[in-house]
Each structure stands twice: as C-alpha cells, then as structure tokens.
Motif scaffolding. Structure first.
Motif, PDB file in Angstrom:
ATOM      1  N   ALA A  72     -10.604  18.633  -8.127  1.00 57.18           N
ATOM      2  CA  ALA A  72      -9.502  19.147  -7.312  1.00 57.18           C
ATOM      3  C   ALA A  72      -8.165  18.748  -7.938  1.00 57.18           C
ATOM      4  N   ALA A  73      -7.107  19.325  -7.418  1.00 57.74           N
ATOM      5  CA  ALA A  73      -5.754  18.956  -7.851  1.00 57.74           C
ATOM      6  C   ALA A  73      -4.987  18.427  -6.644  1.00 57.74           C
ATOM      7  N   LEU A  74      -4.391  17.263  -6.803  1.00 57.44           N
ATOM      8  CA  LEU A  74      -3.558  16.695  -5.750  1.00 57.44           C
ATOM      9  C   LEU A  74      -2.149  17.265  -5.910  1.00 57.44           C
ATOM     10  N   VAL A  75      -1.705  18.018  -4.910  1.00 55.56           N
ATOM     11  CA  VAL A  75      -0.373  18.605  -4.945  1.00 55.56           C
ATOM     12  C   VAL A  75       0.655  17.567  -4.520  1.00 55.56           C
ATOM     13  N   ASN A  76       0.365  16.840  -3.441  1.00 56.19           N
ATOM     14  CA  ASN A  76       1.265  15.773  -3.011  1.00 56.19           C
ATOM     15  C   ASN A  76       0.512  14.777  -2.141  1.00 56.19           C
ATOM     16  N   LEU A  77       1.058  13.583  -2.063  1.00 47.73           N
ATOM     17  CA  LEU A  77       0.539  12.497  -1.221  1.00 47.73           C
ATOM     18  C   LEU A  77       1.755  11.790  -0.642  1.00 47.73           C
ATOM     19  N   ARG A  78       1.934  11.910   0.664  1.00 50.55           N
ATOM     20  CA  ARG A  78       3.145  11.404   1.310  1.00 50.55           C
ATOM     21  C   ARG A  78       2.812  10.461   2.457  1.00 50.55           C
ATOM     22  N   HIS A  79       3.504   9.333   2.492  1.00 43.80           N
ATOM     23  CA  HIS A  79       3.389   8.393   3.606  1.00 43.80           C
ATOM     24  C   HIS A  79       4.114   8.984   4.799  1.00 43.80           C
ATOM     25  N   ARG A  80       3.498   8.897   5.977  1.00 46.42           N
ATOM     26  CA  ARG A  80       4.114   9.437   7.193  1.00 46.42           C
ATOM     27  C   ARG A  80       4.458   8.353   8.211  1.00 46.42           C
ATOM     28  N   MET A  81       3.602   7.348   8.361  1.00 48.82           N
ATOM     29  CA  MET A  81       3.848   6.361   9.408  1.00 48.82           C
ATOM     30  C   MET A  81       3.061   5.088   9.120  1.00 48.82           C
ATOM     31  N   THR A  82       3.644   3.956   9.502  1.00 52.00           N
ATOM     32  CA  THR A  82       2.943   2.673   9.475  1.00 52.00           C
ATOM     33  C   THR A  82       3.047   2.046  10.854  1.00 52.00           C
ATOM     34  N   ARG A  83       1.899   1.611  11.368  1.00 49.60           N
ATOM     35  CA  ARG A  83       1.866   0.882  12.640  1.00 49.60           C
ATOM     36  C   ARG A  83       1.271  -0.495  12.369  1.00 49.60           C
ATOM     37  N   ILE A  84       1.903  -1.535  12.895  1.00 56.72           N
ATOM     38  CA  ILE A  84       1.377  -2.899  12.806  1.00 56.72           C
ATOM     39  C   ILE A  84       1.093  -3.334  14.237  1.00 56.72           C
ATOM     40  N   MET A  85      -0.139  -3.774  14.482  1.00 57.05           N
ATOM     41  CA  MET A  85      -0.528  -4.137  15.848  1.00 57.05           C
ATOM     42  C   MET A  85      -1.529  -5.291  15.803  1.00 57.05           C
ATOM     43  N   GLN A  86      -1.804  -5.837  16.946  1.00 56.26           N
ATOM     44  CA  GLN A  86      -2.823  -6.876  17.056  1.00 56.26           C
ATOM     45  C   GLN A  86      -4.130  -6.208  17.471  1.00 56.26           C
ATOM     46  N   ALA A  87      -5.221  -6.555  16.783  1.00 54.04           N
ATOM     47  CA  ALA A  87      -6.531  -6.000  17.124  1.00 54.04           C
ATOM     48  C   ALA A  87      -6.994  -6.549  18.467  1.00 54.04           C
ATOM     49  N   SER A  88      -7.997  -5.911  19.018  1.00 49.18           N
ATOM     50  CA  SER A  88      -8.473  -6.275  20.364  1.00 49.18           C
ATOM     51  C   SER A  88      -9.046  -7.690  20.449  1.00 49.18           C
ATOM     52  N   ASP A  89      -9.387  -8.307  19.308  1.00 42.46           N
ATOM     53  CA  ASP A  89      -9.908  -9.675  19.356  1.00 42.46           C
ATOM     54  C   ASP A  89      -8.806 -10.709  19.603  1.00 42.46           C
ATOM     55  N   VAL A 128       0.848  -1.202   0.000  1.00 37.55           N
ATOM     56  CA  VAL A 128       0.000   0.000   0.000  1.00 37.55           C
ATOM     57  C   VAL A 128       0.877   1.244   0.000  1.00 37.55           C
ATOM     58  N   ARG A 129       1.891   1.261   0.842  1.00 39.37           N
ATOM     59  CA  ARG A 129       2.792   2.419   0.895  1.00 39.37           C
ATOM     60  C   ARG A 129       3.442   2.672  -0.457  1.00 39.37           C
ATOM     61  N   ARG A 130       3.954   1.621  -1.068  1.00 40.74           N
ATOM     62  CA  ARG A 130       4.601   1.767  -2.380  1.00 40.74           C
ATOM     63  C   ARG A 130       3.624   2.228  -3.456  1.00 40.74           C
ATOM     64  N   ALA A 131       2.390   1.791  -3.360  1.00 43.77           N
ATOM     65  CA  ALA A 131       1.392   2.162  -4.374  1.00 43.77           C
ATOM     66  C   ALA A 131       0.991   3.632  -4.280  1.00 43.77           C
ATOM     67  N   LEU A 132       1.104   4.228  -3.087  1.00 44.00           N
ATOM     68  CA  LEU A 132       0.570   5.580  -2.897  1.00 44.00           C
ATOM     69  C   LEU A 132       1.599   6.673  -2.621  1.00 44.00           C
ATOM     70  N   HIS A 133       2.710   6.347  -1.997  1.00 45.18           N
ATOM     71  CA  HIS A 133       3.667   7.390  -1.602  1.00 45.18           C
ATOM     72  C   HIS A 133       4.182   8.150  -2.829  1.00 45.18           C
ATOM     73  N   ASP A 134       4.020   9.458  -2.799  1.00 46.38           N
ATOM     74  CA  ASP A 134       4.439  10.353  -3.889  1.00 46.38           C
ATOM     75  C   ASP A 134       3.761  10.053  -5.218  1.00 46.38           C
ATOM     76  N   ARG A 135       2.633   9.393  -5.167  1.00 51.94           N
ATOM     77  CA  ARG A 135       1.888   9.042  -6.375  1.00 51.94           C
ATOM     78  C   ARG A 135       1.095  10.242  -6.865  1.00 51.94           C
ATOM     79  N   GLU A 136       1.073  10.458  -8.156  1.00 46.92           N
ATOM     80  CA  GLU A 136       0.252  11.502  -8.751  1.00 46.92           C
ATOM     81  C   GLU A 136      -1.082  10.872  -9.124  1.00 46.92           C
ATOM     82  N   LEU A 137      -2.149  11.353  -8.497  1.00 47.75           N
ATOM     83  CA  LEU A 137      -3.491  10.841  -8.767  1.00 47.75           C
ATOM     84  C   LEU A 137      -4.312  11.930  -9.434  1.00 47.75           C
ATOM     85  N   ALA A 138      -4.992  11.579 -10.509  1.00 49.44           N
ATOM     86  CA  ALA A 138      -5.867  12.529 -11.183  1.00 49.44           C
ATOM     87  C   ALA A 138      -7.214  12.563 -10.462  1.00 49.44           C
TER      88      ALA A 138
END
Length: 140
Positions: free
Chosen positions: A107-124, A93-103
C-alpha cells in the motif's frame, strides 16, 4: 494480497521501536498484543489500540481512511506516579509519527496525522494511560 491495515500497524511499531525519543522511555516495549502473565512488560510501554478502516476510493484509486489509537501505559514512583511520564512518552510518540512518511510493502501511505491525545488514570487507580488518536489515508 496483504492487508493495508496490517502493513500500517507493522510500520508504526517498527518506527516507534527505532525512534530514539520513544525507545529512551520504553526500550523496545512497543506491542501489537501486550504479553501477559510471566511475560507481562514492566512500566512503561506502548501498545496498539483499535484500528478502523473505512472505504475511501475514488476514480481508479483504491483508498482507505484509517483511524487508529496508540496507547501509552505508565505506573510506579516519581514521574510515573503522576501523569508526567505518560505525557512525555505520548509527546515522543506524537513527534515520531505525525506527518511521518512510512514505507509500506504494497500500500501507499498518503498521510498520517495526529488528531488528539488524552491522558487519564486507568480504572485500577494506579496506571496512567495515554491514548493518542491518528488518522491516515492509504492507497493501493
């Protein structure tokens, strides 16, 4: 008048569904709203989390600073039991979207930047949850 947040969300879903790395894990199971009951998806899948838009206008430019979350869900045997599958999908997902130009339609997308990824176990105690945070700037 269209909503730039909706335009961005729709473009992200389309991009993730069309990305070979992401679809290799989840096929077309990328949701704005995850089906429930008899229509609930199997593991793994991706869903859209919270979207927040903050006014970011300047002289003669309508701007919007957007913070968004994309969630990855995985459970089952093998890599799905550990966090490995969830981590691999989050990376795709990060590779597909980070700095990706989307039409976007209006509106106009100026930039799309990944900031953080967290991997955790859900409450179940069974489900692995990845939460990816992105920031975007929109104009128009």
């Amino acid at each position: 008048m269209t909503d730039p947040l909706y335009e961005l969300k729709a473009a992200i879903i389309t991009t993730l569904r069309g990305d070979a790395r992401v679809s290799g894990f989840v096929a077309r199971r990328v949701y704005d709203r995850v089906p429930t009951g008899d229509q609930a998806p199997p593991s793994p899948y991706v869903s859209m989390g919270p979207f927040d838009g903050t006014e970011d206008s300047a002289d003669c430019i309508d701007g919007l600073a957007v913070s968004l979350q994309i969630d990855v869900w995985s459970w089952g045997d093998g890599e799905a039991y550990s966090s490995a599958e969830c981590s691999k999908i989050a990376q795709a997902v990060r590779r597909a979207l980070h700095d990706r130009e989307l039409a976007l339609p209006a509106a106009a997308l100026v930039n799309l930047r990944h900031r953080m990824t967290r991997i955790m176990q859900a409450s179940d105690g069974i489900t692995n949850h990845g939460a990816l945070t992105f920031e975007a700037t929109l104009e128009g």
